[in-house]
Design a protein around this motif. Structure first.
Motif, short mmCIF file in Angstrom:
data_model
loop_
_atom_site.label_atom_id
_atom_site.label_comp_id
_atom_site.label_asym_id
_atom_site.label_seq_id
_atom_site.Cartn_x
_atom_site.Cartn_y
_atom_site.Cartn_z
N PRO A 176 -10.53 8.54 9.18
CA PRO A 176 -10.07 8.26 10.55
C PRO A 176 -9.24 6.99 10.60
O PRO A 176 -9.36 6.12 9.74
CB PRO A 176 -11.39 8.10 11.33
CG PRO A 176 -12.37 7.62 10.31
CD PRO A 176 -11.98 8.31 9.03
N LYS A 177 -8.40 6.91 11.61
CA LYS A 177 -7.52 5.74 11.74
C LYS A 177 -8.33 4.46 11.85
O LYS A 177 -7.93 3.40 11.32
CB LYS A 177 -6.62 5.91 12.96
CG LYS A 177 -5.49 4.90 13.04
CD LYS A 177 -4.53 5.24 14.17
CE LYS A 177 -3.35 4.26 14.20
NZ LYS A 177 -2.41 4.60 15.32
N SER A 178 -9.48 4.55 12.49
CA SER A 178 -10.33 3.37 12.65
C SER A 178 -10.84 2.85 11.31
O SER A 178 -11.27 1.70 11.21
CB SER A 178 -11.52 3.70 13.55
OG SER A 178 -12.31 4.75 12.99
N GLY A 179 -10.77 3.70 10.28
CA GLY A 179 -11.26 3.31 8.97
C GLY A 179 -10.26 2.54 8.13
O GLY A 179 -10.62 2.05 7.05
N TRP A 180 -8.99 2.46 8.61
CA TRP A 180 -7.99 1.76 7.80
C TRP A 180 -7.07 0.82 8.58
O TRP A 180 -6.58 -0.16 8.02
CB TRP A 180 -7.13 2.75 7.03
CG TRP A 180 -6.30 3.71 7.87
CD1 TRP A 180 -6.65 4.97 8.24
CD2 TRP A 180 -5.01 3.48 8.43
NE1 TRP A 180 -5.66 5.54 8.99
CE2 TRP A 180 -4.63 4.65 9.11
CE3 TRP A 180 -4.12 2.40 8.41
CZ2 TRP A 180 -3.42 4.78 9.80
CZ3 TRP A 180 -2.90 2.51 9.07
CH2 TRP A 180 -2.56 3.70 9.75
N GLU A 181 -6.83 1.08 9.87
CA GLU A 181 -5.78 0.33 10.56
C GLU A 181 -6.07 -1.16 10.68
O GLU A 181 -5.14 -1.98 10.69
CB GLU A 181 -5.51 0.93 11.94
CG GLU A 181 -6.65 0.82 12.93
CD GLU A 181 -6.26 1.35 14.31
OE1 GLU A 181 -5.05 1.41 14.60
OE2 GLU A 181 -7.16 1.70 15.09
N ASN A 182 -7.33 -1.56 10.75
CA ASN A 182 -7.67 -2.98 10.88
C ASN A 182 -8.22 -3.57 9.59
O ASN A 182 -8.77 -4.67 9.60
CB ASN A 182 -8.70 -3.16 12.01
CG ASN A 182 -8.12 -2.80 13.37
OD1 ASN A 182 -6.97 -3.14 13.67
ND2 ASN A 182 -8.90 -2.10 14.19
N ASN A 183 -8.06 -2.84 8.50
CA ASN A 183 -8.49 -3.33 7.19
C ASN A 183 -7.33 -4.12 6.57
O ASN A 183 -6.33 -3.53 6.16
CB ASN A 183 -8.89 -2.16 6.29
CG ASN A 183 -9.45 -2.61 4.95
OD1 ASN A 183 -9.11 -3.68 4.44
ND2 ASN A 183 -10.30 -1.79 4.35
N PRO A 184 -7.44 -5.44 6.48
CA PRO A 184 -6.33 -6.25 5.99
C PRO A 184 -6.03 -6.07 4.51
O PRO A 184 -4.94 -6.45 4.05
CB PRO A 184 -6.79 -7.68 6.28
CG PRO A 184 -8.29 -7.61 6.24
CD PRO A 184 -8.62 -6.26 6.81
N LYS A 185 -6.95 -5.48 3.75
CA LYS A 185 -6.74 -5.33 2.32
C LYS A 185 -5.84 -4.13 1.98
O LYS A 185 -5.15 -4.13 0.97
CB LYS A 185 -8.08 -5.18 1.60
CG LYS A 185 -8.95 -6.42 1.69
CD LYS A 185 -10.24 -6.24 0.91
CE LYS A 185 -11.11 -7.49 1.00
NZ LYS A 185 -12.38 -7.34 0.26
N ILE A 186 -5.87 -3.11 2.84
CA ILE A 186 -5.10 -1.90 2.56
C ILE A 186 -3.61 -2.16 2.76
O ILE A 186 -3.18 -2.64 3.81
CB ILE A 186 -5.57 -0.73 3.44
CG1 ILE A 186 -7.01 -0.36 3.09
CG2 ILE A 186 -4.65 0.48 3.27
CD1 ILE A 186 -7.61 0.74 3.97
N GLU A 187 -2.83 -1.83 1.72
CA GLU A 187 -1.38 -2.05 1.75
C GLU A 187 -0.59 -0.74 1.77
O GLU A 187 0.48 -0.66 2.36
CB GLU A 187 -0.95 -2.86 0.52
CG GLU A 187 -1.69 -4.19 0.37
CD GLU A 187 -1.46 -4.81 -1.00
OE1 GLU A 187 -0.54 -4.36 -1.72
OE2 GLU A 187 -2.22 -5.72 -1.37
N LEU A 188 -1.12 0.27 1.06
CA LEU A 188 -0.39 1.52 0.89
C LEU A 188 -1.30 2.72 1.19
O LEU A 188 -2.46 2.73 0.78
CB LEU A 188 0.14 1.64 -0.54
CG LEU A 188 1.11 0.56 -1.01
CD1 LEU A 188 1.28 0.64 -2.53
CD2 LEU A 188 2.46 0.72 -0.33
N LEU A 189 -0.73 3.71 1.89
CA LEU A 189 -1.46 4.92 2.24
C LEU A 189 -0.63 6.14 1.86
O LEU A 189 0.57 6.18 2.13
CB LEU A 189 -1.74 4.97 3.74
CG LEU A 189 -2.58 3.83 4.34
CD1 LEU A 189 -2.24 3.67 5.82
CD2 LEU A 189 -4.06 4.13 4.19
#
Length: 285
Positions: A202-215
């Motif tokens: 879900p979007k909530s699982g990645w959009e506010n995660n500062p570590k994720i750079e690429l999807l």
């Protein structure tokens, strides 16, 4: 001298997709054979390697396909073992489009950036595309984790990838949204390789995660595998994170598939498996 591509498919019916791309890649004729296995492939190979001599052999090529990667790999190895001396033709493995799809996706993520040391998580990583993507991330020097419905299944697939690519891969449970969000919490790269029409993150699982750079998401049918990443995305900025969707990746995948077919007709001894296809994908990206 016609360019003949022999499609050895492990499924009950030869792939229409692979047939079309075979023609688009430059074959004058594509002959598809179904339910091909190591046990029955011998006579087919004999027909390919004994009928033309010298440089004329480069106008014959073999494509190993089908939906099952394990069966494809076994058939691919059997084909190569039948070759000897000058009695060989170029051969390519792309069961379920796994080599070309995974190579295109990872090559786009690696374009213009160093992935060494990055943490890459492949969601639904026990399928053909996911396992190949994990291997390519490992080749780039990433810390790789794959998820599956159970941790045991993920770890079993991780061992297969480790043996094939000589890299370290971890397995994690990913049966629920909560488990998958937990799996990507420290990730820099998230690659979704699940079945079409199944949302994995879900979007909530990645959009506010500062570590994720690429999807990256190779699912082209709604709902998307990664909510918020559109199928057409090709490096689209999502609040500081770059997203790549199935059709954004698919353009390079199709060009790569066609280019591999074309290259097989340049010699009679070409071998196109994961490493060769990924190297070409990086050049084309």
């Amino acid at each position: 001298m016609k360019k003949l591509l022999f499609l050895f498919d492990t499924d009950p019916v030869p792939s229409a997709f692979d047939t079309v791309v075979g023609y688009d890649g430059g074959a004058d004729n594509v002959a598809g054979y179904a339910a091909v296995s190591p046990e029955n492939v011998g006579a087919l190979i004999d027909g390919c390697i004994y009928t033309r001599g010298g440089k004329d052999k480069q106008n014959t090529a073999i494509f190993v396909g089908g939906g099952n990667m394990a069966k494809g790999e076994a058939l691919f190895e059997s084909v190569k073992k039948h070759f000897f001396g000058p009695f060989r033709v170029s051969v390519m493995l792309d069961s379920n489009g796994s080599n070309t799809t995974a190579a295109a996706g990872v090559a786009l993520l690696a374009k213009g950036r160093n992935l060494k040391g990055k943490k890459a998580v492949v969601l639904a990583g026990t399928g053909p595309v996911g396992m190949r993507a994990a291997g390519f991330f490992g080749m780039e020097g990433c810390d790789v984790t794959i998820t599956s419905r159970t941790k045991e299944r993920a770890e079993a697939a991780a061992k297969v990838i480790e043996k094939r690519f000589g890299i370290k891969v971890s397995g994690a449970a990913g049966a629920t949204d909560e488990e998958r969000v937990e799996a990507v919490k420290d990730a820099n790269i998230v690659y979704s390789a699940g079945a079409i029409g199944v949302q994995l993150l879900p979007k909530s699982g990645w959009e506010n995660n500062p570590k994720i750079e690429l999807l990256a998401d190779v699912n082209a049918q709604p709902p998307m595998g990664i909510e918020g990443v559109d199928a057409m995305d090709k490096g689209k900025d999502h609040g500081g994170k770059l997203g790549y969707g199935a059709l954004g990746i698919g353009g390079l995948k199709l060009k790569l598939h066609r280019e591999c077919i074309a290259k097989m007709f340049e010699s009679s001894d070409g071998v196109y498996d994961a490493e060769e296809i990924y190297a070409l994908a990086k050049e084309m990206a």
